[in-house]
Design a protein around this motif. Structure first.
Motif, PDB file in Angstrom:
ATOM      1  N   ILE A 135       0.953  -1.105  -0.253  1.00 41.36           N
ATOM      2  CA  ILE A 135       0.374  -0.512  -0.074  1.00 41.36           C
ATOM      3  C   ILE A 135       0.674   1.582   0.207  1.00 41.36           C
ATOM      4  O   ILE A 135       0.586   2.062  -0.491  1.00 41.36           O
ATOM      5  CB  ILE A 135      -1.127  -0.106   1.139  1.00 41.36           C
ATOM      6  N   TRP A 136       1.865   1.464   0.718  1.00 39.80           N
ATOM      7  CA  TRP A 136       2.724   2.988   1.061  1.00 39.80           C
ATOM      8  C   TRP A 136       3.583   2.676  -0.525  1.00 39.80           C
ATOM      9  O   TRP A 136       3.583   3.551  -0.771  1.00 39.80           O
ATOM     10  CB  TRP A 136       3.806   2.254   1.827  1.00 39.80           C
ATOM     11  N   LEU A 137       4.160   1.389  -1.385  1.00 41.17           N
ATOM     12  CA  LEU A 137       4.861   1.346  -2.458  1.00 41.17           C
ATOM     13  C   LEU A 137       3.698   2.766  -3.705  1.00 41.17           C
ATOM     14  O   LEU A 137       3.987   3.754  -4.616  1.00 41.17           O
ATOM     15  CB  LEU A 137       5.418   0.090  -3.492  1.00 41.17           C
ATOM     16  N   ILE A 138       2.410   2.124  -3.597  1.00 44.94           N
ATOM     17  CA  ILE A 138       1.928   2.762  -4.618  1.00 44.94           C
ATOM     18  C   ILE A 138       0.995   4.025  -4.001  1.00 44.94           C
ATOM     19  O   ILE A 138       0.941   4.765  -4.859  1.00 44.94           O
ATOM     20  CB  ILE A 138       0.023   1.671  -4.372  1.00 44.94           C
ATOM     21  N   PHE A 139       0.584   4.235  -2.600  1.00 45.72           N
ATOM     22  CA  PHE A 139       0.192   5.535  -2.445  1.00 45.72           C
ATOM     23  C   PHE A 139       1.166   6.365  -2.044  1.00 45.72           C
ATOM     24  O   PHE A 139       1.178   7.503  -1.408  1.00 45.72           O
ATOM     25  CB  PHE A 139      -0.391   5.401  -1.583  1.00 45.72           C
ATOM     26  N   GLY A 140       2.688   6.693  -2.509  1.00 45.04           N
ATOM     27  CA  GLY A 140       3.368   7.506  -1.739  1.00 45.04           C
ATOM     28  C   GLY A 140       5.121   6.816  -2.118  1.00 45.04           C
ATOM     29  O   GLY A 140       6.083   8.140  -1.937  1.00 45.04           O
TER      30      GLY A 140
ATOM     31  N   VAL B 147      15.466  19.960   3.290  1.00 43.94           N
ATOM     32  CA  VAL B 147      14.147  20.204   3.095  1.00 43.94           C
ATOM     33  C   VAL B 147      13.250  19.987   2.661  1.00 43.94           C
ATOM     34  O   VAL B 147      11.900  20.086   2.938  1.00 43.94           O
ATOM     35  CB  VAL B 147      14.500  22.567   3.204  1.00 43.94           C
ATOM     36  N   TRP B 148      13.511  19.998   1.196  1.00 42.79           N
ATOM     37  CA  TRP B 148      12.712  19.741   0.109  1.00 42.79           C
ATOM     38  C   TRP B 148      11.611  18.320   0.379  1.00 42.79           C
ATOM     39  O   TRP B 148      10.987  17.834   0.143  1.00 42.79           O
ATOM     40  CB  TRP B 148      13.451  20.019  -1.068  1.00 42.79           C
ATOM     41  N   LEU B 149      13.020  17.170   0.825  1.00 44.49           N
ATOM     42  CA  LEU B 149      12.447  16.484   0.698  1.00 44.49           C
ATOM     43  C   LEU B 149      11.609  15.905   1.849  1.00 44.49           C
ATOM     44  O   LEU B 149      10.753  15.092   2.057  1.00 44.49           O
ATOM     45  CB  LEU B 149      13.234  15.702   0.812  1.00 44.49           C
ATOM     46  N   ALA B 150      11.935  16.266   2.837  1.00 46.63           N
ATOM     47  CA  ALA B 150      10.841  16.963   4.496  1.00 46.63           C
ATOM     48  C   ALA B 150       9.712  17.138   3.926  1.00 46.63           C
ATOM     49  O   ALA B 150       8.525  16.588   4.629  1.00 46.63           O
ATOM     50  CB  ALA B 150      11.835  17.389   4.976  1.00 46.63           C
ATOM     51  N   ILE B 151       9.696  18.112   2.743  1.00 47.79           N
ATOM     52  CA  ILE B 151       8.493  19.010   3.140  1.00 47.79           C
ATOM     53  C   ILE B 151       7.654  17.846   1.756  1.00 47.79           C
ATOM     54  O   ILE B 151       6.451  17.708   2.217  1.00 47.79           O
ATOM     55  CB  ILE B 151       8.626  20.590   1.948  1.00 47.79           C
ATOM     56  N   GLY B 152       8.250  16.818   0.550  1.00 50.50           N
ATOM     57  CA  GLY B 152       7.994  15.939   0.073  1.00 50.50           C
ATOM     58  C   GLY B 152       7.462  15.125   1.489  1.00 50.50           C
ATOM     59  O   GLY B 152       5.725  14.858   0.936  1.00 50.50           O
ATOM     60  N   HIS B 153       7.625  14.577   2.504  1.00 52.35           N
ATOM     61  CA  HIS B 153       6.939  13.509   3.584  1.00 52.35           C
ATOM     62  C   HIS B 153       6.135  14.036   3.362  1.00 52.35           C
ATOM     63  O   HIS B 153       4.840  13.177   4.240  1.00 52.35           O
ATOM     64  CB  HIS B 153       8.521  13.325   4.460  1.00 52.35           C
ATOM     65  N   VAL B 154       5.467  15.385   4.293  1.00 47.00           N
ATOM     66  CA  VAL B 154       5.031  16.335   4.785  1.00 47.00           C
ATOM     67  C   VAL B 154       3.791  16.561   3.466  1.00 47.00           C
ATOM     68  O   VAL B 154       2.778  15.966   4.359  1.00 47.00           O
ATOM     69  CB  VAL B 154       4.630  17.584   5.383  1.00 47.00           C
ATOM     70  N   LEU B 155       4.086  16.859   2.592  1.00 47.25           N
ATOM     71  CA  LEU B 155       2.492  16.378   1.807  1.00 47.25           C
ATOM     72  C   LEU B 155       2.445  15.065   1.560  1.00 47.25           C
ATOM     73  O   LEU B 155       1.043  14.805   0.727  1.00 47.25           O
ATOM     74  CB  LEU B 155       3.194  17.147   0.041  1.00 47.25           C
ATOM     75  N   THR B 156       3.278  14.487   1.245  1.00 44.78           N
ATOM     76  CA  THR B 156       2.095  12.519   1.452  1.00 44.78           C
ATOM     77  C   THR B 156       1.869  11.907   2.504  1.00 44.78           C
ATOM     78  O   THR B 156       1.143  11.328   1.848  1.00 44.78           O
ATOM     79  CB  THR B 156       3.335  11.723   0.751  1.00 44.78           C
ATOM     80  N   ALA B 157       2.151  12.607   3.532  1.00 41.34           N
ATOM     81  CA  ALA B 157       1.928  11.918   4.884  1.00 41.34           C
ATOM     82  C   ALA B 157       0.281  12.429   4.593  1.00 41.34           C
ATOM     83  O   ALA B 157      -0.745  12.176   5.807  1.00 41.34           O
ATOM     84  CB  ALA B 157       2.136  12.564   6.310  1.00 41.34           C
ATOM     85  N   ILE B 158      -0.551  13.975   4.429  1.00 42.88           N
ATOM     86  CA  ILE B 158      -1.657  14.540   4.497  1.00 42.88           C
ATOM     87  C   ILE B 158      -2.777  13.433   4.193  1.00 42.88           C
ATOM     88  O   ILE B 158      -3.338  13.713   4.698  1.00 42.88           O
ATOM     89  CB  ILE B 158      -1.427  15.746   3.778  1.00 42.88           C
ATOM     90  N   PRO B 159      -2.368  12.799   2.716  1.00 41.29           N
ATOM     91  CA  PRO B 159      -3.571  12.370   2.402  1.00 41.29           C
ATOM     92  C   PRO B 159      -3.522  11.360   2.584  1.00 41.29           C
ATOM     93  O   PRO B 159      -4.907  10.924   2.860  1.00 41.29           O
ATOM     94  CB  PRO B 159      -2.934  12.533   0.761  1.00 41.29           C
ATOM     95  N   MET B 160      -2.366  10.924   2.889  1.00 43.30           N
ATOM     96  CA  MET B 160      -2.382   9.351   3.775  1.00 43.30           C
ATOM     97  C   MET B 160      -3.535   9.726   5.081  1.00 43.30           C
ATOM     98  O   MET B 160      -4.185   8.800   5.512  1.00 43.30           O
ATOM     99  CB  MET B 160      -1.396   9.029   4.378  1.00 43.30           C
ATOM    100  N   PHE B 161      -3.603  10.689   5.848  1.00 36.79           N
ATOM    101  CA  PHE B 161      -3.614  10.555   6.963  1.00 36.79           C
ATOM    102  C   PHE B 161      -5.452  10.435   6.692  1.00 36.79           C
ATOM    103  O   PHE B 161      -6.357  10.492   7.856  1.00 36.79           O
ATOM    104  CB  PHE B 161      -3.729  11.696   8.159  1.00 36.79           C
ATOM    105  N   LEU B 162      -6.215  10.815   5.213  1.00 40.98           N
ATOM    106  CA  LEU B 162      -7.385  11.154   5.437  1.00 40.98           C
ATOM    107  C   LEU B 162      -8.399  10.203   5.372  1.00 40.98           C
ATOM    108  O   LEU B 162      -9.471  10.230   5.457  1.00 40.98           O
ATOM    109  CB  LEU B 162      -7.773  11.987   4.480  1.00 40.98           C
ATOM    110  N   SER B 163      -7.734   9.361   5.303  1.00 40.45           N
ATOM    111  CA  SER B 163      -7.654   7.685   5.458  1.00 40.45           C
ATOM    112  C   SER B 163      -7.856   6.861   6.552  1.00 40.45           C
ATOM    113  O   SER B 163      -6.747   7.006   6.941  1.00 40.45           O
ATOM    114  CB  SER B 163      -8.059   6.332   4.149  1.00 40.45           C
ATOM    115  N   ILE B 164      -8.734   5.970   6.938  1.00 45.21           N
ATOM    116  CA  ILE B 164      -8.285   4.941   8.809  1.00 45.21           C
ATOM    117  C   ILE B 164      -7.372   4.017   7.773  1.00 45.21           C
ATOM    118  O   ILE B 164      -6.089   4.022   8.626  1.00 45.21           O
ATOM    119  CB  ILE B 164      -9.869   4.049   8.976  1.00 45.21           C
ATOM    120  N   VAL B 165      -6.927   3.634   6.630  1.00 49.22           N
ATOM    121  CA  VAL B 165      -5.604   2.588   6.140  1.00 49.22           C
ATOM    122  C   VAL B 165      -4.770   3.044   6.482  1.00 49.22           C
ATOM    123  O   VAL B 165      -3.102   2.911   6.683  1.00 49.22           O
ATOM    124  CB  VAL B 165      -6.802   1.733   5.113  1.00 49.22           C
ATOM    125  N   GLY B 166      -4.578   4.563   5.568  1.00 45.93           N
ATOM    126  CA  GLY B 166      -3.670   5.226   5.418  1.00 45.93           C
ATOM    127  C   GLY B 166      -3.145   5.815   6.723  1.00 45.93           C
ATOM    128  O   GLY B 166      -1.735   5.846   6.566  1.00 45.93           O
TER     129      GLY B 166
END
Length: 133
Positions: free
Chosen positions: A8-13, A80-99
């Motif tokens: 799931i991780w591989l597919i969604f980010g 900094v840019w990679l950390a921003i990438g982690h934050v930006l991909t974490a936000i949509p993951m938190f929107l679902s219970i599975v994520g």
């Protein structure tokens, strides 16, 4: 369970984060002085593809001055840019219970994306504490 979360991780980010680390690694390896950063970036890219079942630990020992200076340079150049990438991909993951576990894992990767030198990635799956007899 780790295998399911990794797929799931591989597919969604995970693939996009790993590609970001590979791109940073290629850029760092093109410049001769920053080859250690490139090697660290490739190591983290492998972790970003398949993070569940592995953990990040400090290498131990004294932190060298070169490692500290290198981490500061890394933060400015790519961290900094990679950390921003982690934050930006974490936000949509938190929107679902599975994520939610995926989002938590994404946020746990921010420290290594900011300071990769002096860290080591180890397997946690199947590791056992030695028993005293």
């Amino acid at each position: 369970m780790n295998a399911i979360l990794n797929v799931i991780w591989l597919i969604f980010g995970g693939i996009w984060l790993a590609l970001g680390y590979v791109l940073a690694g290629v850029i760092c390896c093109l410049l001769i002085v920053t080859i250690p950063f490139g090697i660290a970036s490739f190591r983290i890219a492998a972790y970003a593809i398949w993070p569940f079942g592995r953990s990040i630990v400090d290498r131990g020992g004294r932190v060298s001055t070169l490692s500290t200076v290198g981490n500061v340079i890394w933060i400015v150049v790519a961290g900094v840019w990679l950390a921003i990438g982690h934050v930006l991909t974490a936000i949509p993951m938190f929107l679902s219970i599975v994520g939610i576990p995926l989002g938590i894992a994404n946020l746990k990767m921010i420290p290594i994306s900011l300071t990769p030198l002096g860290k080591e990635i180890i397997e946690t799956r199947g590791s056992r504490v030695p028993q005293l007899r």
